[in-house]
Design a protein around this motif. Structure first.
Motif, PDB file in Angstrom:
ATOM      1  N   GLY A 135       0.791  -1.175   0.000  1.00  0.00           N
ATOM      2  CA  GLY A 135       0.000   0.000   0.000  1.00  0.00           C
ATOM      3  C   GLY A 135       0.848   1.260   0.000  1.00  0.00           C
ATOM      4  N   ARG A 136       0.294   2.248   0.612  1.00  0.00           N
ATOM      5  CA  ARG A 136       0.913   3.588   0.651  1.00  0.00           C
ATOM      6  C   ARG A 136       2.263   3.554   1.370  1.00  0.00           C
ATOM      7  N   PHE A 137       2.360   2.793   2.462  1.00  0.00           N
ATOM      8  CA  PHE A 137       3.616   2.707   3.210  1.00  0.00           C
ATOM      9  C   PHE A 137       4.724   2.106   2.351  1.00  0.00           C
ATOM     10  N   GLU A 138       4.409   1.044   1.623  1.00  0.00           N
ATOM     11  CA  GLU A 138       5.411   0.392   0.778  1.00  0.00           C
ATOM     12  C   GLU A 138       5.875   1.315  -0.341  1.00  0.00           C
ATOM     13  N   GLN A 139       4.930   2.062  -0.910  1.00  0.00           N
ATOM     14  CA  GLN A 139       5.285   2.997  -1.974  1.00  0.00           C
ATOM     15  C   GLN A 139       6.206   4.097  -1.443  1.00  0.00           C
ATOM     16  N   GLU A 140       5.882   4.639  -0.292  1.00  0.00           N
ATOM     17  CA  GLU A 140       6.717   5.683   0.314  1.00  0.00           C
ATOM     18  C   GLU A 140       8.102   5.134   0.654  1.00  0.00           C
ATOM     19  N   PHE A 141       8.161   3.930   1.186  1.00  0.00           N
ATOM     20  CA  PHE A 141       9.437   3.285   1.497  1.00  0.00           C
ATOM     21  C   PHE A 141      10.269   3.113   0.230  1.00  0.00           C
ATOM     22  N   THR A 142       9.639   2.644  -0.842  1.00  0.00           N
ATOM     23  CA  THR A 142      10.342   2.439  -2.112  1.00  0.00           C
ATOM     24  C   THR A 142      10.896   3.752  -2.634  1.00  0.00           C
ATOM     25  N   TRP A 143      10.070   4.807  -2.625  1.00  0.00           N
ATOM     26  CA  TRP A 143      10.543   6.104  -3.121  1.00  0.00           C
ATOM     27  C   TRP A 143      11.676   6.653  -2.254  1.00  0.00           C
ATOM     28  N   ASN A 144      11.601   6.454  -0.957  1.00  0.00           N
ATOM     29  CA  ASN A 144      12.689   6.905  -0.081  1.00  0.00           C
ATOM     30  C   ASN A 144      13.996   6.187  -0.414  1.00  0.00           C
ATOM     31  N   MET A 145      13.908   4.908  -0.708  1.00  0.00           N
ATOM     32  CA  MET A 145      15.114   4.144  -1.079  1.00  0.00           C
ATOM     33  C   MET A 145      15.663   4.614  -2.435  1.00  0.00           C
ATOM     34  N   VAL A 146      14.783   4.824  -3.389  1.00  0.00           N
ATOM     35  CA  VAL A 146      15.213   5.317  -4.707  1.00  0.00           C
ATOM     36  C   VAL A 146      15.888   6.672  -4.549  1.00  0.00           C
ATOM     37  N   GLU A 147      15.265   7.542  -3.786  1.00  0.00           N
ATOM     38  CA  GLU A 147      15.822   8.879  -3.569  1.00  0.00           C
ATOM     39  C   GLU A 147      17.203   8.807  -2.918  1.00  0.00           C
ATOM     40  N   LYS A 148      17.342   7.951  -1.945  1.00  0.00           N
ATOM     41  CA  LYS A 148      18.625   7.792  -1.256  1.00  0.00           C
ATOM     42  C   LYS A 148      19.718   7.321  -2.216  1.00  0.00           C
ATOM     43  N   GLU A 149      19.386   6.387  -3.087  1.00  0.00           N
ATOM     44  CA  GLU A 149      20.383   5.816  -4.000  1.00  0.00           C
ATOM     45  C   GLU A 149      20.680   6.705  -5.204  1.00  0.00           C
ATOM     46  N   VAL A 150      19.698   7.424  -5.690  1.00  0.00           N
ATOM     47  CA  VAL A 150      19.860   8.210  -6.915  1.00  0.00           C
ATOM     48  C   VAL A 150      20.342   9.634  -6.644  1.00  0.00           C
TER      49      VAL A 150
END
Length: 113
Positions: A1-16
């Motif tokens: 859900g929303r939590f997983e999407q936010e977690f994924t975007w936070n990880m992408v942001e951290k790496e990119v």
């Protein structure tokens, strides 16, 4: 859900984030266009980046058939002078890229003119 999407975007942001020249918006337009707004919010500099073919996001978006929407307006408003520049890959102006799409949206073409 929303939590997983936010977690994924936070990880992408951290790496990119350390790599400011990655054309992430181009890839999102190509692969997951529903995430364009999220990408622009997290990586606003991506609106100005050119990809490996020297293309701006506006060209990729129009070639992929993005229709008149808040996402397209955000990409366009980055720099309106881009609307007077030909796509380096096709040689078409943005309105022509939009018109070439088989399911073209007349409103999009009109606003690009």
């Amino acid at each position: 859900g929303r939590f997983e999407q936010e977690f994924t975007w936070n990880m992408v942001e951290k790496e990119v984030s350390p790599y400011k020249d990655i054309p992430i918006l181009h890839r999102v337009i190509e692969c997951v266009p529903k995430q364009i707004n999220q990408t622009i919010n997290r990586f606003p500099h991506s609106l100005f980046l050119r990809d490996e073919n020297n293309r701006l996001p506006i060209y990729t978006a129009l070639e992929r058939g993005l229709k008149w929407s808040n996402d397209l307006v955000a990409i366009m408003n980055t720099n309106m002078s881009y609307l007077n520049q030909k796509d380096p890959v096709t040689g078409y102006y943005p309105f022509a890229l939009a018109a070439e799409e088989p399911r073209c949206d007349l409103r999009t073409i009109y606003y690009l003119l």
